[in-house]
Design an enzyme around this catalytic site. Structure first.
Site, mmCIF file in Angstrom:
data_model
loop_
_atom_site.group_PDB
_atom_site.id
_atom_site.type_symbol
_atom_site.label_atom_id
_atom_site.label_comp_id
_atom_site.label_asym_id
_atom_site.label_seq_id
_atom_site.Cartn_x
_atom_site.Cartn_y
_atom_site.Cartn_z
ATOM 1 N N GLU A 73 44.425 -0.837 -14.763
ATOM 2 C CA GLU A 73 44.773 0.488 -14.257
ATOM 3 C C GLU A 73 46.287 0.611 -14.033
ATOM 4 O OE1 GLU A 73 41.038 2.346 -12.094
ATOM 5 O OE2 GLU A 73 41.709 0.593 -11.001
ATOM 6 N N TYR A 119 49.243 12.541 11.474
ATOM 7 C CA TYR A 119 49.613 11.305 10.760
ATOM 8 C C TYR A 119 49.365 11.407 9.268
ATOM 9 C CZ TYR A 119 49.587 10.415 15.598
ATOM 10 O OH TYR A 119 49.839 10.562 16.929
HETATM 11 ZN ZN LIG Z 1 40.124 2.154 -9.782
#
Ligand SMILES: [Zn+2]
Length: 210
Positions: A73, A119
Site C-alpha cells: 500500500e 481535538y
Molecule cells: Zn489497508
C-alpha cells in the site's frame, strides 16, 4: 533526529499501536520521511513485531534500496508525500471504529468525521471519504493525489483511515484521535448529541492554525 533514532521510534510507536488494539494481524502500515527517502513498514509485517534493520527504505526516486519488501500500500503514502507540503509521516490503519465509520451509508463524504471534540478538529481536520477500490489498486493513490494536498486524512471506504502529518509522533496521535472520535460517533449514533458549530471550528483553526 537521525535515521537510527527514527527507525527506533517507528518500531516503538508501531508496537504501541498494536498493543493497544489499533492494528491486528498484519494490517496497517506506517512510513516516515528521512533525509534521503522514506522508511516504511514491510509488506505482511505485524506492527507489533517490527525489526529496525528490516524496515523497508525507499530512495527519493521511489527505488527500494534496503530492508524487506515495502508494504503493497506504499502508493497511499507516496500520494501524500508528493502532494501535501510538509508531510513527514503517514499512518494507515484498519482500526475498528474508523473502519466501521468508513462503511456507513449516508455520511458526509466531504466531512466524514464530524467535529465532535476540539481535538479531532485540531489534530485531523476535515476527513474525506474516498470510494471503495480493492486493496492494492493504484486508483487509491490517484484519488489521494486528486485532493491536491488539501486534506491531512482520508477514510478509504470499507477499508480504513490514512493520516498524514509533519512528523511520526504527531501523525500517530492524529490517527489515534481519528479512531477515538469514530468510536464516540458510533457510541452516540441514534442519540441526540451536539457537534461543534462552524464558529467553534473556525476559532480552533484560528487559534491552533490547523
Ligand atoms: Zn489497508
Amino acid at each position: 533526529m537521525n535515521e537510527a533514532a527514527t527507525r527506533a521510534e517507528l518500531v516503538r510507536l508501531a508496537r504501541s499501536l498494536f498493543e493497544r488494539g489499533y492494528s491486528v494481524g498484519s494490517s496497517g502500515n506506517i512510513s516516515v520521511a528521512v533525509d534521503d527517502g522514506i522508511l516504511i513498514t514491510p509488506t505482511n509485517s505485524c506492527l507489533g513485531f517490527l525489526e529496525v534493520d528490516r524496515i523497508a527504505k525507499i530512495d527519493c526516486d521511489g527505488r527500494h534500496i534496503s530492508g524487506d519488501k515495502p508494504s503493497k500500500e506504499i502508493f497511499l503514502h507516496k500520494a501524500f508525500y508528493e502532494t501535501r507540503l510538509g508531510t513527514g509521516a503517514v499512518v494507515h490503519l484498519h482500526s475498528t471504529y474508523a473502519t466501521a465509520l468508513s462503511c456507513l451509508n449516508g455520511i458526509d463524504e466531504e466531512d466524514a468525521v464530524p467535529s465532535l471534540t476540539p481535538y479531532v478538529v485540531m489534530r485531523v481536520g476535515a476527513v474525506r471519504r474516498l470510494p471503495y477500490v480493492r486493496p492494492g489498486d493504484p486508483r487509491m493513490g490517484e484519488m489521494i493525489r486528486e485532493l491536491g494536498g488539501r486534506k491531512a486524512a482520508v477514510l478509504l471506504a470499507n477499508h480504513g483511515p490514512v493520516v498524514a502529518g509533519k512528523d511520526l509522533l504527531s501523525t500517530v496521535y492524529a490517527a489515534e484521535e481519528l479512531e477515538e472520535t469514530a468510536k464516540l460517533l458510533l457510541l452516540l449514533s441514534g442519540r441526540n448529541h451536539n457537534l461543534l458549530g462552524q464558529a467553534e471550528v473556525d476559532e480552533l483553526k484560528r487559534v491552533f492554525r490547523n
